[in-house]
Scaffold this active site. Sequence first.
Site, PDB file in Angstrom:
ATOM      1  N   THR A 174       2.277   2.580  -2.370  1.00  0.00           N
ATOM      2  CA  THR A 174       2.174   2.747  -3.782  1.00  0.00           C
ATOM      3  C   THR A 174       1.686   2.481  -4.898  1.00  0.00           C
ATOM      4  O   THR A 174       0.863   1.037  -4.650  1.00  0.00           O
ATOM      5  CB  THR A 174       3.564   3.005  -4.097  1.00  0.00           C
ATOM      6  OG1 THR A 174       3.696   3.399  -6.180  1.00  0.00           O
ATOM      7  CG2 THR A 174       4.013   1.392  -4.809  1.00  0.00           C
ATOM      8  N   SER A 228      -5.229 -10.159 -12.112  1.00  0.00           N
ATOM      9  CA  SER A 228      -4.776  -9.513 -13.606  1.00  0.00           C
ATOM     10  C   SER A 228      -5.661  -9.744 -15.240  1.00  0.00           C
ATOM     11  O   SER A 228      -5.820 -10.994 -14.753  1.00  0.00           O
ATOM     12  CB  SER A 228      -3.149  -9.291 -13.710  1.00  0.00           C
ATOM     13  OG  SER A 228      -2.932  -8.950 -15.028  1.00  0.00           O
ATOM     14  N   TYR A 279       3.817 -14.537 -15.114  1.00  0.00           N
ATOM     15  CA  TYR A 279       3.411 -13.800 -14.179  1.00  0.00           C
ATOM     16  C   TYR A 279       2.013 -14.369 -14.198  1.00  0.00           C
ATOM     17  O   TYR A 279       0.821 -14.305 -13.487  1.00  0.00           O
ATOM     18  CB  TYR A 279       2.923 -12.842 -14.900  1.00  0.00           C
ATOM     19  CG  TYR A 279       2.837 -11.494 -14.221  1.00  0.00           C
ATOM     20  CD1 TYR A 279       2.692 -10.978 -12.863  1.00  0.00           C
ATOM     21  CD2 TYR A 279       1.282 -11.326 -14.805  1.00  0.00           C
ATOM     22  CE1 TYR A 279       1.703  -9.919 -12.760  1.00  0.00           C
ATOM     23  CE2 TYR A 279       0.734 -10.404 -14.328  1.00  0.00           C
ATOM     24  CZ  TYR A 279       0.473  -9.109 -13.858  1.00  0.00           C
ATOM     25  OH  TYR A 279      -0.071  -8.520 -13.139  1.00  0.00           O
ATOM     26  N   ALA A 339       0.643  -1.119   0.440  1.00  0.00           N
ATOM     27  CA  ALA A 339      -0.054   0.298  -0.155  1.00  0.00           C
ATOM     28  C   ALA A 339       0.691   1.351   0.240  1.00  0.00           C
ATOM     29  O   ALA A 339      -0.034   2.215   0.366  1.00  0.00           O
ATOM     30  CB  ALA A 339      -0.949   0.328   1.370  1.00  0.00           C
ATOM     31  N   GLY A 381      -2.604   0.133  -4.066  1.00  0.00           N
ATOM     32  CA  GLY A 381      -2.008  -0.070  -3.026  1.00  0.00           C
ATOM     33  C   GLY A 381      -2.519   0.640  -2.122  1.00  0.00           C
ATOM     34  O   GLY A 381      -3.845   1.231  -1.424  1.00  0.00           O
TER      35      GLY A 381
END
Length: 300
Positions: A25, A146, A172, A23, A28
């Site tokens: 940046t 995502s 990923y 959180a 977040g």
Amino acid sequence: MGTTWTAHDIPDQHGRVAVVTGANTGLGFATADALAARGATVVLAVRDVDKGTRAAARMTGDVTVQRLDLTSLDSVRDAAAALREAHPRIDLLVNNAGVMYTPRQTTRDGFELQFGTNHLGHFALTGLLLDRLLPVPGSRVVTVSSVGHRIRAAIHFDDLQWERSYSRVGAYGQSKLANLMFTYELQRRLAARGASTVAVAAHPGVADTELVRNSPTALRAPVELLAPLVTQPPAMGALPTLRAATDPAVLGGQYYGPGGRGEVRGNPRLVTSSPQSYDLAAQRRLWAVSEELTGVTSPV
């Protein structure tokens, strides 16, 4: 609420305790900032405490910082113990932190970095905190996935740690697919228990954040060139997570993302994930493997 959901639709959050990972940046920060502004007691669970402290200073409201390094199961256990001691109840856990397209690396416990950070670290944290959420009416676990869960994505049970070969994009995709499978399996277990706690997933579309810094060189230049056309700012990218976390109409097992074409940009709406993410057998197998790898057994 109108048909277009915005931050103005976040209900009053006074009395709620929210833990948001990663959180300091990007998404977040935007998520934690909005929750704090609406009155929640917010914990920034971050790897770099100094950065977290600076981020907290930019927010209004009751905001504290807790060190959490998702690449270390020891750190996850330490953070969970500290959070349990400080907060007898937790209303909201937002599993937001993540890494993307990193070179082949391993966590301190030997897991492939993207799978270990994005999935296993959050799996362990959730399991260790769940008994603080279960007694709380309306509590939620929101895990951020995502659009990458659709790209070259599969759960490689025969090589989860990518030891035989490595693909940044594939690893990923596996980690983000795992986020969804974890959410759906967790919700099924919560429902079977009759718990009021729900598990929900969200994705930000294509947000302009620091995650792209690890993109392969061949992709980085086009992404930076096209960013103004295909990305949205973190405050918009955080809206699906915020809706999943706060909208009273949300149901367990749902998935929220941007409402624009291709779910790239736009205000949040209910979306669907890839067909393989709904594979019940794979969800259960992933849960069992995750328990074995982390040593964390959930109360559900």
